[in-house]
Every structure is written in C-alpha cells, then in structure tokens.
Design a protein around this motif. Structure first.
Motif, PDB file in Angstrom:
ATOM      1  N   UNK A 184       0.862  -1.181   0.000  1.00  0.00           N
ATOM      2  CA  UNK A 184       0.000   0.000   0.000  1.00  0.00           C
ATOM      3  C   UNK A 184       0.902   1.237   0.000  1.00  0.00           C
ATOM      4  N   UNK A 185       0.377   2.415  -0.330  1.00  0.00           N
ATOM      5  CA  UNK A 185       1.217   3.619  -0.263  1.00  0.00           C
ATOM      6  C   UNK A 185       1.829   3.829   1.118  1.00  0.00           C
ATOM      7  N   UNK A 186       1.040   3.655   2.178  1.00  0.00           N
ATOM      8  CA  UNK A 186       1.595   3.818   3.529  1.00  0.00           C
ATOM      9  C   UNK A 186       2.631   2.735   3.833  1.00  0.00           C
ATOM     10  N   UNK A 187       2.377   1.523   3.371  1.00  0.00           N
ATOM     11  CA  UNK A 187       3.339   0.446   3.566  1.00  0.00           C
ATOM     12  C   UNK A 187       4.658   0.739   2.865  1.00  0.00           C
ATOM     13  N   UNK A 188       4.582   1.313   1.670  1.00  0.00           N
ATOM     14  CA  UNK A 188       5.801   1.687   0.950  1.00  0.00           C
ATOM     15  C   UNK A 188       6.592   2.738   1.721  1.00  0.00           C
ATOM     16  N   UNK A 189       5.902   3.707   2.251  1.00  0.00           N
ATOM     17  CA  UNK A 189       6.599   4.773   2.991  1.00  0.00           C
ATOM     18  C   UNK A 189       7.302   4.210   4.220  1.00  0.00           C
ATOM     19  N   UNK A 190       6.660   3.269   4.891  1.00  0.00           N
ATOM     20  CA  UNK A 190       7.298   2.654   6.062  1.00  0.00           C
ATOM     21  C   UNK A 190       8.561   1.897   5.667  1.00  0.00           C
ATOM     22  N   UNK A 191       8.474   1.104   4.583  1.00  0.00           N
ATOM     23  CA  UNK A 191       9.637   0.329   4.167  1.00  0.00           C
ATOM     24  C   UNK A 191      10.733   1.231   3.613  1.00  0.00           C
ATOM     25  N   UNK A 192      10.379   2.353   3.012  1.00  0.00           N
ATOM     26  CA  UNK A 192      11.404   3.277   2.524  1.00  0.00           C
ATOM     27  C   UNK A 192      12.233   3.831   3.682  1.00  0.00           C
ATOM     28  N   UNK A 193      11.620   3.960   4.851  1.00  0.00           N
ATOM     29  CA  UNK A 193      12.395   4.351   6.035  1.00  0.00           C
ATOM     30  C   UNK A 193      13.435   3.287   6.363  1.00  0.00           C
ATOM     31  N   UNK A 194      13.052   1.999   6.213  1.00  0.00           N
ATOM     32  CA  UNK A 194      14.001   0.911   6.451  1.00  0.00           C
ATOM     33  C   UNK A 194      15.120   0.923   5.409  1.00  0.00           C
ATOM     34  N   UNK A 195      14.764   1.240   4.166  1.00  0.00           N
ATOM     35  CA  UNK A 195      15.767   1.314   3.109  1.00  0.00           C
ATOM     36  C   UNK A 195      16.791   2.403   3.417  1.00  0.00           C
ATOM     37  N   UNK A 196      16.307   3.549   3.849  1.00  0.00           N
ATOM     38  CA  UNK A 196      17.222   4.657   4.171  1.00  0.00           C
ATOM     39  C   UNK A 196      18.125   4.293   5.339  1.00  0.00           C
ATOM     40  N   UNK A 197      17.570   3.595   6.323  1.00  0.00           N
ATOM     41  CA  UNK A 197      18.386   3.165   7.461  1.00  0.00           C
ATOM     42  C   UNK A 197      19.482   2.214   6.987  1.00  0.00           C
ATOM     43  N   UNK A 198      19.132   1.283   6.096  1.00  0.00           N
ATOM     44  CA  UNK A 198      20.133   0.367   5.572  1.00  0.00           C
ATOM     45  C   UNK A 198      21.239   1.095   4.823  1.00  0.00           C
ATOM     46  N   UNK A 200      22.230   4.122   5.309  1.00  0.00           N
ATOM     47  CA  UNK A 200      23.060   4.819   6.299  1.00  0.00           C
ATOM     48  C   UNK A 200      24.026   3.852   6.970  1.00  0.00           C
ATOM     49  N   UNK A 201      23.550   2.640   7.301  1.00  0.00           N
ATOM     50  CA  UNK A 201      24.422   1.646   7.919  1.00  0.00           C
ATOM     51  C   UNK A 201      25.555   1.239   6.981  1.00  0.00           C
ATOM     52  N   UNK A 202      25.285   1.279   5.674  1.00  0.00           N
ATOM     53  CA  UNK A 202      26.305   0.948   4.691  1.00  0.00           C
ATOM     54  C   UNK A 202      27.106   2.138   4.229  1.00  0.00           C
ATOM     55  N   UNK A 203      26.901   3.279   4.905  1.00  0.00           N
ATOM     56  CA  UNK A 203      27.604   4.509   4.545  1.00  0.00           C
ATOM     57  C   UNK A 203      27.383   4.847   3.077  1.00  0.00           C
ATOM     58  N   UNK A 204      26.111   4.787   2.672  1.00  0.00           N
ATOM     59  CA  UNK A 204      25.742   5.045   1.284  1.00  0.00           C
ATOM     60  C   UNK A 204      24.689   6.137   1.229  1.00  0.00           C
ATOM     61  N   UNK A 205      24.563   6.761   0.070  1.00  0.00           N
ATOM     62  CA  UNK A 205      23.521   7.747  -0.162  1.00  0.00           C
ATOM     63  C   UNK A 205      22.242   6.992  -0.541  1.00  0.00           C
ATOM     64  N   UNK A 206      21.140   7.153   0.214  1.00  0.00           N
ATOM     65  CA  UNK A 206      19.904   6.436  -0.138  1.00  0.00           C
ATOM     66  C   UNK A 206      19.441   6.704  -1.559  1.00  0.00           C
ATOM     67  N   UNK A 207      19.756   7.878  -2.098  1.00  0.00           N
ATOM     68  CA  UNK A 207      19.338   8.195  -3.459  1.00  0.00           C
ATOM     69  C   UNK A 207      20.053   7.342  -4.496  1.00  0.00           C
ATOM     70  N   UNK A 208      21.138   6.690  -4.095  1.00  0.00           N
ATOM     71  CA  UNK A 208      21.866   5.817  -5.020  1.00  0.00           C
ATOM     72  C   UNK A 208      21.266   4.417  -5.084  1.00  0.00           C
ATOM     73  N   UNK A 209      20.292   4.132  -4.237  1.00  0.00           N
ATOM     74  CA  UNK A 209      19.628   2.827  -4.229  1.00  0.00           C
ATOM     75  C   UNK A 209      18.296   2.987  -4.965  1.00  0.00           C
ATOM     76  N   UNK A 210      18.203   2.384  -6.133  1.00  0.00           N
ATOM     77  CA  UNK A 210      17.040   2.600  -6.994  1.00  0.00           C
ATOM     78  C   UNK A 210      15.853   1.764  -6.509  1.00  0.00           C
ATOM     79  N   UNK A 211      14.705   2.405  -6.356  1.00  0.00           N
ATOM     80  CA  UNK A 211      13.503   1.736  -5.842  1.00  0.00           C
ATOM     81  C   UNK A 211      12.516   1.522  -6.985  1.00  0.00           C
ATOM     82  N   UNK A 212      12.162   0.260  -7.204  1.00  0.00           N
ATOM     83  CA  UNK A 212      11.186  -0.107  -8.232  1.00  0.00           C
ATOM     84  C   UNK A 212       9.996  -0.788  -7.557  1.00  0.00           C
TER      85      UNK A 212
END
Length: 334
Positions: A184-198, A200-212
């Motif tokens: 769902x749209x809300x579900x996507x937003x929640x998981x995108x927070x997890x993606x950004x956290x990941x 950050x843990x990998x010392x990467x720019x979240x914008x470099x991780x392509x979301x499809x």
C-alpha cells in the motif's frame, strides 16, 4: 519524474513470442525497462535473451531470479552473458522468493533467506568485476576461479527484492536497488524508512539505491472487468502464495483481512476470499478500473517520495489483449 517500466505477465503466456511482442510494444510506447518474473513457468533467462534480440533500446531484467535455484557464481555468469547479448541493457533482480516456491517447486529448504541474499549480492558483484573468487561466507566458501570471458563493461546493477523491514534494510545496505511488490502507499513509505536506514548503515547515499515498485494494473474500458481481475489477483497472492504476502499485508495494518483471506483460500472458498477484499483496499494495492480511474490510482503510487520507478504489472487472469490495452492506457507521456 518517476520512471515507468513494465513487469511482464507472471501467468503462462501463449509463447515466448508473446513476451517479445509485449516488450516491443512497451519499447514503442516509451517504457524504460521490461522486467520478467521467474516462477514455475518459462525460465526468465531464455525468455530475456529472446526479448533482448527482439528489441533495440528498452532495458531488460529478471524480477526476480531466486537465490536457491542457481548458485551465486552461475547467476553472475548469467548476468554477464545477458549484459552481453543485450548490449548493456541488463539490470539484475534477485531475491529469496518464498518457502511455497522454494520448497514446493525446487525442493530446497528455505533457510536463512536474508543471509543468503546478501552473500549472493557480494559474490555476483565479484564475478561481474572479473575478480578471482575467494569468498569466505556463512553459507558459501569459494576459491580459485574467475570469469573466463571478459567481464561486462559496464557491469549491470544488482537489485534485491524484499518485503519485511530487515530484508529492505539489507537492500539499502548492500544492493544497487530494491524491488517492492504488494505494498500500500503507507506500507511503501514505512519500508522506505528501512531502506534509508540500511543505506546509512552501509555509509551510502539512499538516493543511489534505486527503488522499483511492481504494481498490479489493469486499465480497461470495461472497468468492472478490470477491477474483478485485480481483486482475484490480490486474493491469490494473499491467500495462495504461502505466508510471505499475507504477513507483509498484516504488517501494513491489514492483519485481520489478510488472515481471513488466507483462511478462506485454504478452505477452498475462493469466492469468499475475493469478497473479503473491499474497494478501498484494492485501490491501495493496485491501479485497476477504467483507463481514467487506473491512471489516477497509478499516480498515487508514482508520487511517493523515494520511488524511482513503477512497473506496470498485470493480473494473472488478464488476457494478452487486456495487457496490451493496459500498456497503452498507462504509457509514459511521449
């Protein structure tokens, strides 16, 4: 602007030529990439090779190849070869799939899916870089070989699929992209927070991780038929594809209906399973209806901050003509 790709039909098609024809139509309409799932029908690699030879510009990619049916080294070899035959148009999508497919179809224990996915990403990237494969992992211990042919230049990106918080965090930390489905749209937003956290843990720019995001779509002049197809498709995934999709929907705030759909499906009451999915929930899981309504629903997903591409997918019951009509109705602006 969010890119528009196509997720070719997961259901059985009349022929490989049908998949090529749909990819050619998508290319003509301006879709960026043709993704092909691999479940228990035609294998994705042979089919994508045919698509590569039958098209000129559209990107190709499997979404997804599971990390149990092929070794990580073989998957690296396969990616290198697909990159060659497509003249550099490949983006590789991998992931664990789920226990229903891995154990029921491949006969392999569904063990440690997150660790396995991480090691696959690591090993595939080393193969594609032409490195000698010396790897000491928890699952794989490999030594002494490198790709015998020239490594692809450029190496194709390696994306991973995931639904739960830890799986998506893994994508953000190690993969080049994340493939999402049944959100769902809300579900996507929640998981995108997890993606950004990941990231950050990998010392990467979240914008470099392509979301499809792969989105079930059906845009037909017969809007009721389109919505019925979308409803049946959603009920099948929640009720008939093991626990993964059910659990994912439950995490998104729909635990009661997810469990009820699964129970109805398990008892053989498909009609009841369909009835449990109301219009509001279908609109939060799919873009289905008349072309105008489907376009409105599609934009709800395409406008989510952090989603780079939405893949137009199709209900498993849709005909080839209905897939074509949907591709036309949801095509990118030329």
């Amino acid at each position: 602007m969010t890119d528009r790709t196509v997720h070719l039909p997961v259901a059985a098609q009349p022929s490989v030529d049908t998949l090529v024809d749909l990819s050619q139509q998508a290319e003509d309409l301006g879709y960026e990439r043709a993704w092909l799932p691999e479940t228990w029908g035609r294998d994705a690699v042979t089919s994508l090779t045919s698509i590569a030879h039958g098209t000129d510009e559209i990107g190709i990619g499997p979404s997804i190849l599971n990390v149990y049916a092929r070794s990580p080294a073989l998957m690296g070899q396969t990616a290198a070869t697909l990159q060659e035959v497509s003249d550099g148009r490949l983006r590789l999508g991998i992931g664990p799939s789920g226990p229903a497919v891995i154990e029921g179809w491949h006969g392999v224990d569904f063990e440690r899916p997150l660790r396995r996915t991480r090691e696959y990403v690591d090993i595939i990237k080393r193969v594609l870089a032409g490195e000698e494969l010396n790897y000491d992992g928890d699952i794989f211990n490999l030594a002494g070989f490198r790709l015998r042919s020239e490594p692809p230049d450029p190496a194709p990106p390696v994306d991973a699929a995931g639904m739960g918080p830890k799986a998506v965090e893994l994508c953000g930390r190690f993969a080049d992209g994340w493939h999402a489905t049944v959100f769902t749209p809300d579900g996507m937003r929640d998981r995108l927070d997890n993606l950004r956290r990941g990231a950050e843990l990998g010392d990467r720019d979240p914008d470099d991780v392509r979301v499809t995001l792969s989105l079930t779509c059906c845009a037909l002049e017969d809007g009721e038929r389109a919505r019925e197809l979308g409803l049946q498709h959603s009920a099948f995934y929640i009720g008939g594809m093991g626990t993964y999709y059910r659990d994912s929907l439950a995490r998104q705030g729909h635990e009661e209906v997810a469990n009820e759909v699964a129970a109805a499906w398990a008892s053989g009451d498909r009609e009841r399973a369909n009835e449990l999915l109301d219009d509001e929930l279908i609109d939060d899981l799919a873009a289905v209806g008349t072309p105008e309504r489907a376009r409105e629903q599609f934009e709800k997903f395409a406008s989510i901050d952090g989603v780079d591409a939405v893949a137009v997918g199709f209900p498993r019951g849709a005909t080839v003509d209905e897939a074509r009509e949907t591709l036309e109705a949801l095509a990118p602006e030329q």
